[in-house]
Design a protein around this motif. Sequence first.
Motif, PDB file in Angstrom:
ATOM      1  N   LEU A  50      74.689  44.591 -33.222  1.00  0.00           N
ATOM      2  CA  LEU A  50      74.632  44.197 -31.815  1.00  0.00           C
ATOM      3  C   LEU A  50      75.999  44.322 -31.147  1.00  0.00           C
ATOM      4  N   ALA A  96      68.373  46.396 -28.309  1.00  0.00           N
ATOM      5  CA  ALA A  96      68.876  45.020 -28.367  1.00  0.00           C
ATOM      6  C   ALA A  96      67.731  44.021 -28.389  1.00  0.00           C
ATOM      7  N   THR A 100      66.854  41.399 -31.568  1.00  0.00           N
ATOM      8  CA  THR A 100      66.793  39.962 -31.302  1.00  0.00           C
ATOM      9  C   THR A 100      65.414  39.402 -31.617  1.00  0.00           C
ATOM     10  N   GLN A 101      64.368  40.098 -31.200  1.00  0.00           N
ATOM     11  CA  GLN A 101      63.013  39.609 -31.438  1.00  0.00           C
ATOM     12  C   GLN A 101      62.651  39.651 -32.917  1.00  0.00           C
ATOM     13  N   ASP A 166      58.802  37.758 -26.060  1.00  0.00           N
ATOM     14  CA  ASP A 166      59.743  36.667 -25.771  1.00  0.00           C
ATOM     15  C   ASP A 166      59.005  35.363 -25.492  1.00  0.00           C
ATOM     16  N   THR A 201      66.233  31.014 -25.203  1.00  0.00           N
ATOM     17  CA  THR A 201      66.061  32.320 -25.842  1.00  0.00           C
ATOM     18  C   THR A 201      65.141  33.224 -25.036  1.00  0.00           C
ATOM     19  N   TYR A 236      69.993  39.416 -24.156  1.00  0.00           N
ATOM     20  CA  TYR A 236      69.374  39.307 -25.483  1.00  0.00           C
ATOM     21  C   TYR A 236      70.433  38.991 -26.543  1.00  0.00           C
ATOM     22  N   THR A 237      71.537  39.703 -26.495  1.00  0.00           N
ATOM     23  CA  THR A 237      72.578  39.463 -27.488  1.00  0.00           C
ATOM     24  C   THR A 237      73.153  38.062 -27.360  1.00  0.00           C
ATOM     25  N   THR A 239      71.701  35.356 -26.287  1.00  0.00           N
ATOM     26  CA  THR A 239      70.789  34.340 -26.793  1.00  0.00           C
ATOM     27  C   THR A 239      70.800  34.290 -28.321  1.00  0.00           C
ATOM     28  N   LEU A 240      70.866  35.456 -28.967  1.00  0.00           N
ATOM     29  CA  LEU A 240      70.916  35.456 -30.430  1.00  0.00           C
ATOM     30  C   LEU A 240      72.216  34.851 -30.936  1.00  0.00           C
ATOM     31  N   THR A 243      72.241  31.184 -30.601  1.00  0.00           N
ATOM     32  CA  THR A 243      71.432  30.588 -31.646  1.00  0.00           C
ATOM     33  C   THR A 243      72.226  30.424 -32.938  1.00  0.00           C
TER      34      THR A 243
END
Length: 320
Positions: A50, A96, A100-101, A166, A201, A236-237, A239-240, A243
């Motif tokens: 990522l 991306a 993430t998913q 999502d 997320t 997306y990046t 949120t990951l 986390t």
Amino acid sequence: MGDFDQSVGLLLMGLFLNTYLYGLVTYQFIVYYNTKFHDPLWIRAVVASLFVLDTVHSGVAVYSGWETCVQNYNNPASLLYVGWTIPFTAAATAAAALITQAFLGHRVFILTKSKPLVSIIGVLAILGFFFGVYCGVYSGQLNDVRLFDPLRKFVTCWLVFQTSADVIITFVLTTVLSRSRTGFRKTDSIINRLIRGAIQTGLFASIFALADLFSFLLDKDSYLYAFFAYPLGRIYTNTLMDTLNARITLKNMTSTMDVDSESNTNAFRLQNQSQTLASGHTMHSIHVQKEVVSDAPEDRSVDAKYSGTDEVYAHPTKMA
């Protein structure tokens, strides 16, 4: 309003927002690599991939601004042609989202052990990735925004599949974690932090994806879709990485001992008031208070929640 506010202006605003979010993501990467999480190799590979993807895409976005404002200065006709930066943006954003998913889908599997549910998430994520790459390639082949009408149905499929994955991930994580509440204040505060992260997320990514979709379908004469398309991959990046780095906060929450936080369940007070017959009839109160505070878990056990340990995933209350 200027002649290029709805084209160059919106494009530049999207590039500025993307650059800002890339700065935040870079900080998240630095925090991750400076913190010893003891993650397995596959998680570190996800983070590294990522970082490379975001760096390359952000560089392409900056070049897109240079190409529009410098190389094609005083050449408005160039705004009608796609070039290669927009197709690359679609493919990079789809990649991306898929990474993430896939990571969050793994978390859903550890929490629920439901293969059908994870299969649905996987199919939606793969379909979103496929249509995202296809839209990028197809837009490059068309190479003219006036010819985008055949592309719209594929963009709709891409962003609908991507957003659906999502939403399902967010709903499942929020539901499972909500059912894990125990009534203990410290434990519930940790679970609430995880729930907030689960909502974040899917929320921001879904908002930007749907805004990108509707602006592309309904506002055909502007670059409003580019304002949402360029930063979507960074969201997306972010949120990951949030986390993963949230474990720092969770460790601090579990290591902080507040003797009053669990007073209703972990402490009791025995109060005995007695009246003596001594001179002056003095009143004496005896207060006996016992505090029971459990030890904070080892760093490894907290890290394991994100590295795939079944026990911690399936029983989040053990963090208390």
